[in-house]
Design an enzyme around this catalytic site. Structure first.
Site, mmCIF file in Angstrom:
data_model
loop_
_atom_site.group_PDB
_atom_site.id
_atom_site.type_symbol
_atom_site.label_atom_id
_atom_site.label_comp_id
_atom_site.label_asym_id
_atom_site.label_seq_id
_atom_site.Cartn_x
_atom_site.Cartn_y
_atom_site.Cartn_z
ATOM 1 N N ASN A 210 0.847 -1.196 0.000
ATOM 2 C CA ASN A 210 0.000 0.000 0.000
ATOM 3 C C ASN A 210 0.885 1.250 0.000
ATOM 4 O OD1 ASN A 210 0.577 0.808 2.849
ATOM 5 N ND2 ASN A 210 -0.284 -1.237 3.207
ATOM 6 N N ASP A 279 -4.188 -6.717 5.367
ATOM 7 C CA ASP A 279 -5.127 -7.599 6.074
ATOM 8 C C ASP A 279 -5.013 -9.040 5.579
ATOM 9 O OD1 ASP A 279 -6.286 -5.696 7.752
ATOM 10 O OD2 ASP A 279 -7.527 -4.928 6.113
ATOM 11 N N LYS A 289 9.056 -17.035 -10.513
ATOM 12 C CA LYS A 289 8.242 -15.953 -11.062
ATOM 13 C C LYS A 289 7.058 -16.537 -11.840
ATOM 14 C CE LYS A 289 8.425 -12.090 -14.197
ATOM 15 N NZ LYS A 289 9.041 -11.621 -15.412
ATOM 16 N N VAL A 309 -2.282 -5.475 16.288
ATOM 17 C CA VAL A 309 -2.632 -4.613 17.428
ATOM 18 C C VAL A 309 -3.644 -5.309 18.346
ATOM 19 C CG1 VAL A 309 -4.489 -3.235 16.342
ATOM 20 C CG2 VAL A 309 -3.016 -2.192 18.051
ATOM 21 N N LYS A 338 -13.545 -0.283 15.647
ATOM 22 C CA LYS A 338 -12.210 -0.905 15.794
ATOM 23 C C LYS A 338 -11.688 -0.734 17.222
ATOM 24 C CE LYS A 338 -10.830 -0.636 10.978
ATOM 25 N NZ LYS A 338 -10.223 0.107 9.913
ATOM 26 N N LYS A 342 -11.003 -4.290 18.878
ATOM 27 C CA LYS A 342 -9.596 -4.646 19.071
ATOM 28 C C LYS A 342 -9.140 -4.388 20.508
ATOM 29 C CE LYS A 342 -8.479 -3.726 14.198
ATOM 30 N NZ LYS A 342 -7.363 -3.964 13.285
#
Ligand code: PMT
Length: 400
Positions: A210, A279, A289, A309, A338, A342
């Site tokens: 990301n 995730d 490859k 976390v 969350k 969490k």
């Protein structure tokens, strides 16, 4: 009231292009209630005139060691004793080297030798000069001698290069100077922070990742160190310099980050999850490859990564645990969900649908939710925000 109120600051200006920022620095230090006297090296006077800095500081500018008139007004030893803080901004590579060697071949180096006051430098130089082994070794020596090093920042330079070596902005230097006189809000605490992206391998040359740059997490790590904490930075792959003084553990995948986090969090007081962790990861990593097939589509089967976390927050001796929520919609409700799911103590919610804040930008704006609290921080630099977040965490921790 600022901890710089009524403090006497001897501002040393050496010869670099960033000397123009010293004019604003005088103003920012005065805003905090400090008195400023300026000492300039001969090279500094090539970039900005003593008259400008005299007008701004309201005091005569000292430029020469052997000046009977200046010595009659305030001798150099008197000047050295006057200072509550000796701040050199900008500090060139040459000045830093002379400081390390203990030279006294001009007024400024002599004052540094003669003063018992705490000392801070804001380095400013070309990125290659900053990275070179001799400068880095000089900086380590000064750090060992308890000289505070403010910055440098990274970015485009006057010479056209891009990289670390830019002098911090005047307001950031003034804030860092203020911190020197403030007992650290996290003194004695151990803080662990995750930062940057993770990379989830598909085959030997491809991965899923990301846009996280690590800037937010690295800024928090730096603010935590400034607040007196010992800091472990568990970082995914980034292109930025980690803050000096952090213990850095470089990781690549979410699984690596999970292992490092659980081990480091064991003895920690605070855990902050600012990393953008994938995730999911490919269920299997191809050994070779993957070759282009005849089909126009391709499917990669993914499997869930552990929630780092959440696993830290489930530990028996749970540290004060702070998560981030990166959302593109319904920021508050997703973040609060969350926080609860969490088992976090705080969650820092940022709107990542905006391109000017959040991922890979220099600024951010966040709302911080606790079980019964909301704190809103409007847009500012990630460095400023990091200090505000560290202050908030220090306030919210049990026993405050
Ligand atoms: O790095 P920058 O370019 O400066 O950008 C900063 C940032 C936008 C990445 C940062 O401010 C941020 O929002 N980080 C969290 C990004 C994220 O993954 O958010 P999330 O809502 O998907 O995850 C929620 C929380 O769970 C986060 O604290 C995350 O670190 C944590 N998590 C997520 C998945 C997982 N497997 N393990 C985790 O610990």
């Amino acid at each position: 009231m600022s901890s710089l109120n009524n403090k006497q600051i001897l501002l040393g200006v050496t010869g670099g292009i960033a000397a123009y920022k010293s004019a604003e620095l005088i103003r920012r230090l005065q805003d905090f209630g400090a008195s400023v006297r300026v000492v300039m090296t001969p090279a500094a006077q090539e970039f900005i005139t003593p008259l400008t800095l005299q007008a701004l500081s309201g005091n005569p500018v000292h430029t020469q060691m052997l000046d009977p008139e200046a010595e009659a007004a305030m001798g150099h030893i008197e000047l050295a004793r006057w200072a509550d803080l000796v701040l050199i901004a900008p500090a060139t590579a040459d000045f830093i080297a002379r400081l390390v060697q203990g030279q006294g071949n001009d007024l400024l180096t002599t004052l540094c030798l003669a003063s018992d006051a705490p000392m801070a430098i804001a380095p400013a130089m070309n990125q290659a000069m900053w990275r070179t082994e001799s400068t880095q070794s000089n900086i380590s020596t000064l750090t060992q001698r308890k000289v505070a090093i403010f910055g440098p920042a990274s970015g485009s330079q006057a010479c056209g290069d891009v990289g670390p070596g830019r002098m911090l902005e005047a307001s950031d230097i003034a804030l860092a100077a203020e911190k020197l006189f403030t007992p650290g809000t996290l003194a004695g605490k151990k803080l662990v922070i995750t930062a940057g992206p993770t990379r989830e391998a598909i085959d030997p040359v491809r991965y899923i990742s990301n846009h996280s740059s690590g800037k937010m997490g690295y800024a928090i790590a730096q603010a935590a160190i400034e607040a007196g904490a010992s800091c472990t930075l568990i970082s995914g792959p980034t292109n930025i310099e980690p803050p000096r003084g952090a213990k850095v553990i470089n990781v690549t995948s979410a699984l690596d980050m999970h292992t490092a986090s659980l081990s480091e969090a064991e003895q920690s007081d605070i855990f902050i999850a600012s990393a953008a962790v994938a995730d999911y990861r490919p269920l299997a990593i191809a050994e070779q490859k993957i070759k282009k097939a005849n089909s126009d589509t391709m499917t990669i089967e993914l499997t869930k990564n552990p929630d780092i976390v959440a696993d830290v927050a489930a530990m028996k001796n749970k540290p004060f645990t702070v998560g981030f929520a990166a959302e593109t919609q319904d920021l508050e409700s997703y973040a609060k969900d969350k926080l609860k799911r969490k088992n976090l103590d705080l969650i820092v919610a940022n709107d990542v649908s905006r391109t000017d804040i959040g991922f890979n930008s220099d600024n951010n704006a966040v709302s911080v939710f606790g079980p019964a609290s909301t704190d809103i921080f409007s847009e500012c630099s990630k460095h400023q925000l990091a200090r505000l977040l560290i202050d908030l965490i220090a306030q919210k921790m049990p026993g405050h």
